[in-house]
Design a protein around this motif. Structure first.
Motif, PDB file in Angstrom:
ATOM      1  N   GLN A  88       5.230   3.837   6.124  1.00 14.72           N
ATOM      2  CA  GLN A  88       5.130   4.334   7.490  1.00 14.72           C
ATOM      3  C   GLN A  88       6.391   5.066   7.914  1.00 14.72           C
ATOM      4  O   GLN A  88       6.329   6.134   8.537  1.00 14.72           O
ATOM      5  CB  GLN A  88       4.842   3.174   8.441  1.00 14.72           C
ATOM      6  CG  GLN A  88       3.444   2.601   8.300  1.00 14.72           C
ATOM      7  CD  GLN A  88       3.184   1.469   9.278  1.00 14.72           C
ATOM      8  OE1 GLN A  88       4.008   0.575   9.444  1.00 14.72           O
ATOM      9  NE2 GLN A  88       2.030   1.501   9.928  1.00 14.72           N
ATOM     10  N   ARG A  89       7.546   4.506   7.572  1.00 19.64           N
ATOM     11  CA  ARG A  89       8.819   5.157   7.924  1.00 19.64           C
ATOM     12  C   ARG A  89       8.943   6.528   7.270  1.00 19.64           C
ATOM     13  O   ARG A  89       9.555   7.445   7.838  1.00 19.64           O
ATOM     14  CB  ARG A  89       9.986   4.277   7.501  1.00 19.64           C
ATOM     15  CG  ARG A  89      10.267   3.104   8.425  1.00 19.64           C
ATOM     16  CD  ARG A  89      11.330   2.198   7.842  1.00 19.64           C
ATOM     17  NE  ARG A  89      12.518   2.916   7.417  1.00 19.64           N
ATOM     18  CZ  ARG A  89      13.489   2.393   6.678  1.00 19.64           C
ATOM     19  NH1 ARG A  89      13.395   1.135   6.253  1.00 19.64           N
ATOM     20  NH2 ARG A  89      14.542   3.100   6.346  1.00 19.64           N
ATOM     21  N   ALA A  90       8.376   6.685   6.073  1.00 19.12           N
ATOM     22  CA  ALA A  90       8.441   7.963   5.368  1.00 19.12           C
ATOM     23  C   ALA A  90       7.447   8.976   5.913  1.00 19.12           C
ATOM     24  O   ALA A  90       7.468  10.141   5.487  1.00 19.12           O
ATOM     25  CB  ALA A  90       8.200   7.748   3.872  1.00 19.12           C
ATOM     26  N   GLY A  91       6.574   8.562   6.826  1.00 16.06           N
ATOM     27  CA  GLY A  91       5.639   9.488   7.444  1.00 16.06           C
ATOM     28  C   GLY A  91       4.259   9.522   6.836  1.00 16.06           C
ATOM     29  O   GLY A  91       3.478  10.431   7.130  1.00 16.06           O
ATOM     30  N   PHE A  92       3.914   8.538   6.008  1.00 21.58           N
ATOM     31  CA  PHE A  92       2.579   8.512   5.414  1.00 21.58           C
ATOM     32  C   PHE A  92       1.554   7.980   6.412  1.00 21.58           C
ATOM     33  O   PHE A  92       1.843   7.082   7.210  1.00 21.58           O
ATOM     34  CB  PHE A  92       2.557   7.639   4.155  1.00 21.58           C
ATOM     35  CG  PHE A  92       3.191   8.280   2.961  1.00 21.58           C
ATOM     36  CD1 PHE A  92       2.486   9.186   2.185  1.00 21.58           C
ATOM     37  CD2 PHE A  92       4.503   7.986   2.622  1.00 21.58           C
ATOM     38  CE1 PHE A  92       3.075   9.784   1.084  1.00 21.58           C
ATOM     39  CE2 PHE A  92       5.109   8.585   1.524  1.00 21.58           C
ATOM     40  CZ  PHE A  92       4.393   9.484   0.750  1.00 21.58           C
ATOM     41  N   ALA A  93       0.367   8.536   6.343  1.00 17.34           N
ATOM     42  CA  ALA A  93      -0.750   8.056   7.141  1.00 17.34           C
ATOM     43  C   ALA A  93      -1.605   7.113   6.302  1.00 17.34           C
ATOM     44  O   ALA A  93      -1.616   7.193   5.066  1.00 17.34           O
ATOM     45  CB  ALA A  93      -1.605   9.229   7.624  1.00 17.34           C
ATOM     46  N   LEU A  94      -2.307   6.221   6.964  1.00 19.60           N
ATOM     47  CA  LEU A  94      -3.244   5.296   6.323  1.00 19.60           C
ATOM     48  C   LEU A  94      -2.609   4.532   5.155  1.00 19.60           C
ATOM     49  O   LEU A  94      -3.174   4.458   4.057  1.00 19.60           O
ATOM     50  CB  LEU A  94      -4.491   6.057   5.831  1.00 19.60           C
ATOM     51  CG  LEU A  94      -5.171   6.972   6.851  1.00 19.60           C
ATOM     52  CD1 LEU A  94      -6.305   7.752   6.199  1.00 19.60           C
ATOM     53  CD2 LEU A  94      -5.694   6.161   8.025  1.00 19.60           C
ATOM     54  N   PRO A  95      -1.435   3.943   5.345  1.00 19.97           N
ATOM     55  CA  PRO A  95      -0.784   3.226   4.237  1.00 19.97           C
ATOM     56  C   PRO A  95      -1.539   1.947   3.874  1.00 19.97           C
ATOM     57  O   PRO A  95      -2.010   1.222   4.746  1.00 19.97           O
ATOM     58  CB  PRO A  95       0.605   2.904   4.792  1.00 19.97           C
ATOM     59  CG  PRO A  95       0.409   2.829   6.273  1.00 19.97           C
ATOM     60  CD  PRO A  95      -0.643   3.852   6.597  1.00 19.97           C
ATOM     61  N   VAL A  96      -1.637   1.689   2.585  1.00 13.82           N
ATOM     62  CA  VAL A  96      -2.321   0.497   2.078  1.00 13.82           C
ATOM     63  C   VAL A  96      -1.490  -0.084   0.948  1.00 13.82           C
ATOM     64  O   VAL A  96      -0.982   0.652   0.091  1.00 13.82           O
ATOM     65  CB  VAL A  96      -3.736   0.833   1.560  1.00 13.82           C
ATOM     66  CG1 VAL A  96      -4.388  -0.404   0.939  1.00 13.82           C
ATOM     67  CG2 VAL A  96      -4.610   1.374   2.679  1.00 13.82           C
TER      68      VAL A  96
END
Length: 298
Positions: A182-190
């Motif tokens: 999330q901190r790196a800017g990814f969406a929909l992290p799993v």
């Protein structure tokens, strides 16, 4: 700010070169490669420009190719091993990606990222290199990996030498990975995790496999004096006492953390804006909503 140095890259390269001269112990990476490829088969889209980030062999690329996916560009951290890798391959470190921003559809990685010092920085670089709606899918070793070996060494060194030194790398904790995505800017992290238990005749067979993986102790703060024979034998004794099955074979745990995240795109699912709900949660749950601070019966 530069990340603290935990791993010795020169030593990692030396051990991988030594491992490449012998019979490989690649069962763990082959398992991960098949799993990553199977996960990608469930994604309903085509990836045309793919990078395999740092996987120590071509197992991941081979698994993707066997499922009809486009040829991935491999990256190799050790220049001397580049000639052994399938083409195309580029020599680079995982924390210094040589790819233009927004140029990749998919970045995949198998059992490489647990050995980088700046994992948040790697995630940021991968995010930057992906096109909008590009996918990052990786598997790395988690913190419970080789917990038995860690405990046995710690107890043996404490008894024999009056202190302990780091013998097993401090791998990532799954609770931290989602936050880093999330901190790196990814969406929909799993993120999810799986534990594999591998059984050996004795701890020395396990250590031979680790050397054949090029995965012997890579820590900067490792003890540089030779391991005492008495410490080694006491470690083996403790390991067998605490982690052997009734048939005498010992257990070794490998925790595999698999993560995925997408470069943001307007087509992806978006969270609802605050206050935009059409129905009240209290109505859906058939409960009575009370103001903050009120208690039943007031």
């Amino acid at each position: 700010m530069t990340a603290p140095r935990q791993f010795d890259p020169a030593l990692l390269g030396q051990r991988r070169r030594r491992a490449a001269r012998g019979e490989p112990a690649d069962f763990l990476l082959r398992h991960v490669a098949e799993d990553l490829a199977d996960r990608l088969m469930l994604v309903q889209r085509q990836f045309s420009r793919i990078v395999d980030l740092g996987s120590p062999t071509d197992a991941v690329r081979q698994a993707l190719g066997e499922r009809g996916m486009a040829m991935a560009i491999g990256t190799e951290t050790v220049p001397a091993l580049g000639s052994r890798r399938a083409r195309p391959v580029v020599v680079s470190q995982p924390d210094a990606l040589p790819f233009a921003a927004g140029s990749l559809d998919l970045v995949v990685s198998g059992l490489a990222l647990q050995l980088v010092d700046d994992l948040p920085g790697v995630f940021v670089q991968v995010r930057r290199a992906l096109k909008p709606d590009g996918l990052f899918l990786a598997a790395l070793l988690g913190g419970e990996t080789l917990t038995e070996l860690r405990q046995a060494f710690a107890e043996a060194e404490s008894e024999v030498e009056g202190g302990i030194s780091p013998r097993v790398a401090p791998f990532a904790d799954i609770r931290d990975i989602g936050g880093l995505l999330q901190r790196a800017g990814f969406a929909l992290p799993v993120t999810d995790t799986d534990k594999l238990t591998v059984r050996y005749g004795d701890v020395f067979a396990l250590m031979r496999d680790l050397r054949a993986m090029g995965a012997a102790n890579p820590l900067v703060d490792r003890r540089t004096t030779p391991l005492k024979r008495r410490t080694l034998l006491r470690m083996a004794e403790i390991y067998h006492q605490r982690f052997a099955d009734p048939d005498g074979r010992i257990r070794a745990t490998f925790q595999i953390i698999t993560l995925s995240g997408w470069a943001p795109h307007e087509s992806q699912q978006q969270p609802l804006k605050p206050g935009s709900a059409k129905a009240r949660l209290a109505d859906a749950l058939k409960t009575i909503e009370m103001p903050t601070g009120d208690k039943p019966g007031d």
